[in-house]
Design a protein around this motif. Structure first.
Motif, PDB file in Angstrom:
ATOM      1  N   ALA A  80       0.953  53.277  -9.961  1.00  0.00           N
ATOM      2  CA  ALA A  80       1.169  52.045  -9.208  1.00  0.00           C
ATOM      3  C   ALA A  80       2.433  52.144  -8.371  1.00  0.00           C
ATOM      4  N   LEU A  81       3.443  52.840  -8.906  1.00  0.00           N
ATOM      5  CA  LEU A  81       4.676  53.034  -8.130  1.00  0.00           C
ATOM      6  C   LEU A  81       4.408  53.882  -6.897  1.00  0.00           C
ATOM      7  N   THR A  82       3.535  54.892  -7.074  1.00  0.00           N
ATOM      8  CA  THR A  82       3.178  55.722  -5.919  1.00  0.00           C
ATOM      9  C   THR A  82       2.530  54.862  -4.841  1.00  0.00           C
ATOM     10  N   LEU A  83       1.623  53.991  -5.272  1.00  0.00           N
ATOM     11  CA  LEU A  83       0.944  53.133  -4.304  1.00  0.00           C
ATOM     12  C   LEU A  83       1.918  52.138  -3.671  1.00  0.00           C
ATOM     13  N   PHE A  84       2.885  51.707  -4.476  1.00  0.00           N
ATOM     14  CA  PHE A  84       3.911  50.813  -3.939  1.00  0.00           C
ATOM     15  C   PHE A  84       4.683  51.506  -2.819  1.00  0.00           C
ATOM     16  N   ARG A  85       5.104  52.736  -3.057  1.00  0.00           N
ATOM     17  CA  ARG A  85       5.818  53.494  -2.025  1.00  0.00           C
ATOM     18  C   ARG A  85       4.943  53.666  -0.792  1.00  0.00           C
ATOM     19  N   ARG A  86       3.688  53.977  -1.053  1.00  0.00           N
ATOM     20  CA  ARG A  86       2.755  54.263   0.019  1.00  0.00           C
ATOM     21  C   ARG A  86       2.568  53.043   0.922  1.00  0.00           C
ATOM     22  N   ARG A  87       2.473  51.842   0.309  1.00  0.00           N
ATOM     23  CA  ARG A  87       2.175  50.650   1.094  1.00  0.00           C
ATOM     24  C   ARG A  87       3.403  50.029   1.728  1.00  0.00           C
ATOM     25  N   HIS A  88       4.520  50.039   1.004  1.00  0.00           N
ATOM     26  CA  HIS A  88       5.604  49.160   1.409  1.00  0.00           C
ATOM     27  C   HIS A  88       6.901  49.841   1.797  1.00  0.00           C
ATOM     28  N   VAL A  89       7.084  51.111   1.387  1.00  0.00           N
ATOM     29  CA  VAL A  89       8.423  51.681   1.519  1.00  0.00           C
ATOM     30  C   VAL A  89       8.468  52.765   2.580  1.00  0.00           C
ATOM     31  N   GLY A  90       9.497  52.711   3.421  1.00  0.00           N
ATOM     32  CA  GLY A  90       9.796  53.810   4.328  1.00  0.00           C
ATOM     33  C   GLY A  90      11.125  54.417   3.924  1.00  0.00           C
ATOM     34  N   PHE A  91      11.141  55.755   3.734  1.00  0.00           N
ATOM     35  CA  PHE A  91      12.381  56.423   3.319  1.00  0.00           C
ATOM     36  C   PHE A  91      12.968  57.232   4.472  1.00  0.00           C
ATOM     37  N   ILE A  92      14.283  57.220   4.529  1.00  0.00           N
ATOM     38  CA  ILE A  92      14.982  58.115   5.461  1.00  0.00           C
ATOM     39  C   ILE A  92      16.133  58.744   4.689  1.00  0.00           C
TER      40      ILE A  92
END
Ligand code: ATP
Ligand code: MG
Lengths: 787, 277
Positions: free
Chosen positions: B122-134
């Motif tokens: 679920a955390l992976t999906l959370f990153r996938r949907r909502h998070v942009g990393f730089i």
């Protein structure tokens, strides 16, 4: 320990999984090498010892009848050291509970003492008492097959008289290590036995009092075999000598020689595969190590280590892998060899057969292992040696990817980004990609070969029993009979149709080459036992002229249309020029074929035949068998269905074992290569894969990048593996071709399908094992570090 | 409750209509419009709500307390700068917010949902949907071109910007078919920004995005971040060692020894081009 050596061991420890792969693959190959070469040596030694100890004949001859005094003339023939005259013959046996009568070779024992030539080894019991006519020694293989032992009796029809024989001993002899009955195409232990009995008893049975019909000889040192044979034939000519022959025509020795030759083939073929794969694995592992060790190489050189010292340092780790593999392979080879030696000993009934691999064998195995490791590391090590220290100390230039050729770019454009990563890496590192693919291709090829060989053998059996030999029973007469006997045979119960045949030994000459072979006489309209021509289709025998089996034609360098010279092996050695009218593909044996009448005329025995093939009504089998047991003059009765059944049974057992071993070997190969490649891909791409995970790709999606690369390479390897396997199967079939068998190449699609599916499954399994590393990727760590 | 979001969305849409998507010129002119949103609406439901968050590495004697009892609300759409000495827990916080790491104790809520209770998947999906990393070191995939690096995340997003759009937004319209090894550090970082924004993430987490860059390129990257923050309303958190960068934020959070030492609201924000290093 020097610092550099410490580093060496740390390196090897770090590469331990790769090292294990290399060692395992090498161990597989070298164990086969040690086993096969050691076994060959052991068998040769055993055979030589056995022959020497039991005074194996160099020359043998059979004749119609010669008075005992002729023995002196034979002993005085040039080159003859020892002669033993004997009475020998064939008989059908009547065993309780065995419906189809097996046949036996009867051999006389001297009236006193032991045979001076072709002595026996008595494993149980004792020599027959010359004063007891019914006492016999029975060959061990036959006794075992029928659970016969000392004290048991069996009945045989000797010259029309039914005699009861009592077993007093179980024996073996170098003369009969491998035997098959008259008219039999394959060895069937239960169908053919050897019986040794007192000379007087046999002389009475065969009406040969004071005479002999068989002689075996040992040659003295420096004897000229050809001259001796000629001299013997001259002496025996008035007595119906059938032509003396050397060991090359003695079935048992000939078969053992073939077996030895096949061991040599095995010693080279399989190990070569594994050595190549091991070299690949070393190449993959060391290539990676040296790439990551750039700066260390620079430092070492900056400290003043020479290029050669640096190269040697890295080569040593490959050599350590090889040493571990060679050590494992040596031990496994000895264990393997001992197992095979037991099998051989039981099969051939050698008095003893100890597996002993010579020091040279081990030296060869180790040398081959080291050679493979050096070949594998050469490229990377040379690169390490060539690297300039200044260059090595600067950080490596980032791997430059490019979009490659136009076609490939267009293809890449249609892929999703993850597949593109796979494609670019394959294109960017073509040498490594092809190494991996080739390794997988080799595994596929190995399985293609392993699955094609049984298919070829099956095909051989199919053709032999389905097309070539359609008779139910083959009767072989003790000596040539007038063709009129066919009427009698036809009247035996259940016989629907009887087809005559002849078989003679002849010497063929052409282009200065000479071959001693059997020639079959086949009636022009043969319906049961037929000659097999091209594409395994039946062929009518040549009305005039001779047809040669391909192997025989090659030995004689003869082509269709050539005229060859045929010569009798006996008597006045009458000969004739005959034209070769066809080259045929019998698969079994490498004989010649002529029309029955023509052959009989050539042999100066017009109207005489050696036996008959019978078509039977199955309901009358019982009566038929009962009658032939009582009929004199029949050397053997071969039951084709039974032969086929026992042949296929023996063959299927062998194939089951072989399939298992080859599958294990292929799994080690494909799995080893895939495992190495996957681990390196993972190591190199750790950062990228972790980044993908950070970006929100699931484990499954990230696994695809790792596994996809490997599977793509494995798929690329499929056509190569199929092609390589086919070429090797054809080549190997040629290598295994002997005087006794020749195989046509058989395209066997299920074998290919298995080879591909099994190999891909191995690759996938290896990839999945390595894939577990993706679950452990350190997403946070990878973000902290500069790449 | 959703009203402010809807209002903001309407404004974002208006801004979008006004701003030309084509062209490399960054439309900073509309910034003043967005400035009126600062300081953030404290009454709105926060995007992230942290309560008593602790993160401890290791155990016993050698345990390191990277975060200690952190309470923090992060408002939707805000641009927040995190300052603090090395080792004070900034990256740790960012990693926990981004679902890369888990808090040892305490609660982290994202739009009301408890992140701390989510499974790994679920955390992976959370990153996938909502998070942009730089990240400081860009972390581009070396075997993919700039465009493909951006497309990569587009493939797993619901309604992504096209790669060209995203790259133009960061001023990289021209070199899109180059591989990372053929780009300068600043260009690579802008590709990373484009990659992060292509999926229009709810939150942009930037860990020292200018750490490896010179002033000029650093400014370009910050401008790109601010542009995205304003245009798409992505909540943006920037970790930096450069105190001056704080002047572009709406709020500045100072860390020390794993504690939130202070939270300041900037009354006056300065565009990145006026920052000094
Ligand atoms: N995997 C880890 N294992 C042990 N300790 C860790 C780990 N990661 C971080 N730490 C410790 O946690 C503390 C906070 O680290 P963090 O990376 O969050 O600091 P930071 O504020 O980002 O520092 P910097 O400005 O140097 O990046 C540090 O003391 C660090 O040593
Ligand atoms: Mg940090």
């Amino acid at each position: 320990m020097r610092a550099l050596d410490k580093k060496l061991f740390r390196d090897v420890w770090r590469m331990r999984l790769h090292a294990a792969g290399v060692a395992l693959v090498l161990a597989c190959g070298l164990s086969v090498f040690v086993m096969a070469v050691g076994m060959r040596g052991s068998m040769e030694r055993t055979r030589a010892d056995y022959y020497a100890e039991r005074r194996m004949a160099d020359i043998a001859v059979s004749l119609v009848r010669a008075p005992d005094r002729v023995a002196r003339a034979l002993a005085e023939a040039p080159g003859v050291q020892t002669v033993e005259t004997r009475i020998a013959g064939y008989a059908l046996l009547d065993l309780p509970g065995v419906e189809e009568p097996p046949s036996a070779r009867l051999v006389s024992l001297p009236a006193q003492g032991r045979p001076r030539v072709n002595d026996v080894v008595i494993t149980r019991g004792r020599l027959p008492d010359p004063t007891h006519a019914d006492e016999i020694l029975l060959s061990q293989a036959f006794a075992n097959a029928h659970a016969l032992d000392i004290g048991d009796t069996l009945a045989a029809t000797l010259y029309g008289r039914r005699q009861t024989l009592r077993i007093v001993g179980i024996a073996n002899s170098p003369e009969f290590v491998f035997v098959s009955g008259p008219g039999e195409l394959f060895r069937q232990a239960e169908r053919f036995g050897v019986i040794w009995m007192g000379r007087d008893a046999l002389a009475r049975a065969y009406d040969l009092d004071g005479a002999f019909n068989d002689a075996v000889f040992m040659l003295g040192r420096n004897a000229n075999q050809v001259e001796t044979i000629r001299a013997i034939d001259r002496v025996l000519d008035p007595y119906g000598g059938a032509g003396a022959y050397g060991r090359d025509r003695m079935m048992s020795d000939r078969f053992l020689s073939e077996e030895l030759r096949q061991l040599s083939t095995m010693a080279t073929f399989l190990p070569a595969f594994f050595l190549i794969i091991a070299a690949f694995l070393v190449n993959i592992a060391l290539g990676r190590v040296i790439a990551t060790e750039r700066s260390n190489i620079g430092l070492l050189k900056a400290f003043g280590y020479s290029n050669a010292a640096v190269a040697w340092h890295y080569a040593k780790s490959a050599l350590i892998f090889a040493a571990i593999g060679a050590l494992l392979g040596s031990f496994a080879g000895v264990a393997f060899g001992r197992m095979v030696a037991d099998l051989y000993r039981d099969y051939y009934h050698f008095p003893r057969l100890d597996f002993v691999a010579s020091p040279a064998t081990f030296a060869g195995a180790w040398a081959a292992g080291f050679a493979s490791a050096i070949a594998g590391c050469l490229f990377s090590v040379l690169r390490a040696a060539r690297l300039a220290p200044a260059e090595a100390l600067t950080p490596p230039r980032p791997t430059a990817f490019n979009t490659a050729g136009k076609g490939l770019a267009a293809f890449a454009a249609r892929l999703d980004a993850k597949s593109r990563i796979i494609l670019r890496r394959i294109v960017r590192f073509p040498r490594r990609a092809s190494t991996t693919a080739l390794g997988v291709a080799f595994a596929i090829a190995l399985l293609v070969v392993a699955r094609t060989m049984p298919a070829e053998m099956n095909y051989l059996l199919d053709v032999n029993f389905g097309v070539a030999n359609r008779q139910d029973v083959t009767l072989t007469f003790a000596e040539a009979r007038d063709v009129g006997v066919l009427h009698e045979v036809g009247r035996l119960p259940g016989v629907i149709y009887a087809e005559p045949f002849r078989i003679d030994d002849i010497v063929l000459h052409h282009n200065g080459r000479t071959v001693h072979e059997a020639v079959f006489g086949v009636p022009a309209e043969a319906r049961l036992s037929r000659v097999i021509g091209a594409a395994q289709a039946p062929l009518s025998p040549p009305v005039a002229g001779i047809a040669l089996a391909r192997a025989l034609a090659e030995k004689l360098d003869a082509r269709v249309g050539d005229e060859i010279y045929l010569e009798q092996t006996r008597g006045r050695r009458i000969g004739a020029h005959v034209r070769v009218t066809a080259i045929v593909e019998p698969m079994l044996g490498s004989s010649a074929y002529m029309e029955l009448g023509a052959l009989a005329r050539l042999m100066r025995e017009p109207g005489r035949i050696s036996g008959a093939h019978l078509l039977m009504d199955a309901s009358d089998y019982g009566a038929f068998n009962q009658r032939i047991k009582e009929t004199p003059g029949i050397a053997g009765a071969s039951y084709v269905a039974q032969a086929e059944h026992s042949m296929r049974e023996e063959f299927d057992q062998g194939v089951g074992m072989m399939n298992f071993i080859y599958a294990a070997f292929a799994a080690v190969m494909a799995g080893g290569v895939a495992f190495s490649a996957a681990r390196i891909t993972l190591a190199e791409q750790e950062r990228d894969l972790a980044t993908l995970r950070v970006l929100g790709f699931t484990r499954l999606e990230v696994s695809y990048v790792l596994i996809g690369e490997l599977m793509a390479l494995a798929l690329l390897a499929v056509p190569a593996g199929i092609a390589l396997g086919t070429v090797l199967a054809i080549w190997l079939m040629k290598l295994f071709q002997t005087d006794m068998y020749s195989f046509p190449f058989v395209f066997h699609p299920p074998g290919y399908a298995f080879a591909v599916a099994f190999t891909l499954a191995c690759v996938l399994t290896a990839a999945l094992v390595v894939r577990a590393g993706i679950d452990k990727l350190d997403m946070i760590g990878v973000l902290k570090a500069r790449d | 409750m959703r009203a402010p979001t809807r209002l903001k969305a309407a404004i974002v849409a208006a801004v979008r209509r006004l701003s030309p998507i084509k062209g490399t010129q960054t439309p900073i002119a509309h910034k003043s419009l967005m400035m009126s949103f600062a300081p953030p609406d404290a009454a709105a439901e926060p995007l992230f709500a942290l309560r008593g968050v602790c993160k401890t590495y290791g155990q016993g004697e050698t345990a390191v307390r990277a975060l200690v009892d952190v309470d923090l609300d992060i408002t939707k759409g805000e641009l927040m700068v995190l300052l603090g000495p090395s080792g004070s827990g900034k990256s740790t916080l960012l990693n926990i917010l981004g679902g890369l790491d888990r808090a040892t104790s305490g609660q982290v809520r994202f739009e009301g949902e408890l992140l701390t209770a989510l499974s790994e998947h679920a955390l992976t999906l959370f990153r996938r949907r909502h998070v942009g990393f730089i990240f400081q070191f860009y972390n581009l995939i070396p075997s993919l071109t700039a465009r493909e690096n951006v497309e990569l995340v587009g493939e797993i997003a619901d309604d992504p910007l096209s790669a060209v759009e995203a790259l133009e937004l960061v001023g990289l319209g021209k070199r899109i078919d180059h591989f990372p090894s053929q780009l300068s550090g600043g260009e690579q970082q802008r590709v990373a920004v484009a990659r992060a924004i292509a999926k229009r993430p709810a939150v942009l987490l930037c860990d020292e995005p200018t750490g490896a860059l010179d002033v000029k390129t650093g400014v370009r990257v910050l401008e790109a971040l601010q542009e995205v923050n304003e245009r798409y309303g992505s909540t943006t958190m920037i970790v930096t060692h450069n105190a001056d960068v704080a002047r572009m934020a709406q709020r500045v959070v100072r860390f020390g020894d794993g504690h939130v030492r202070s939270v300041e609201v900037n009354t006056e924000r300065v565009p990145p081009s006026e920052l000094v290093w």
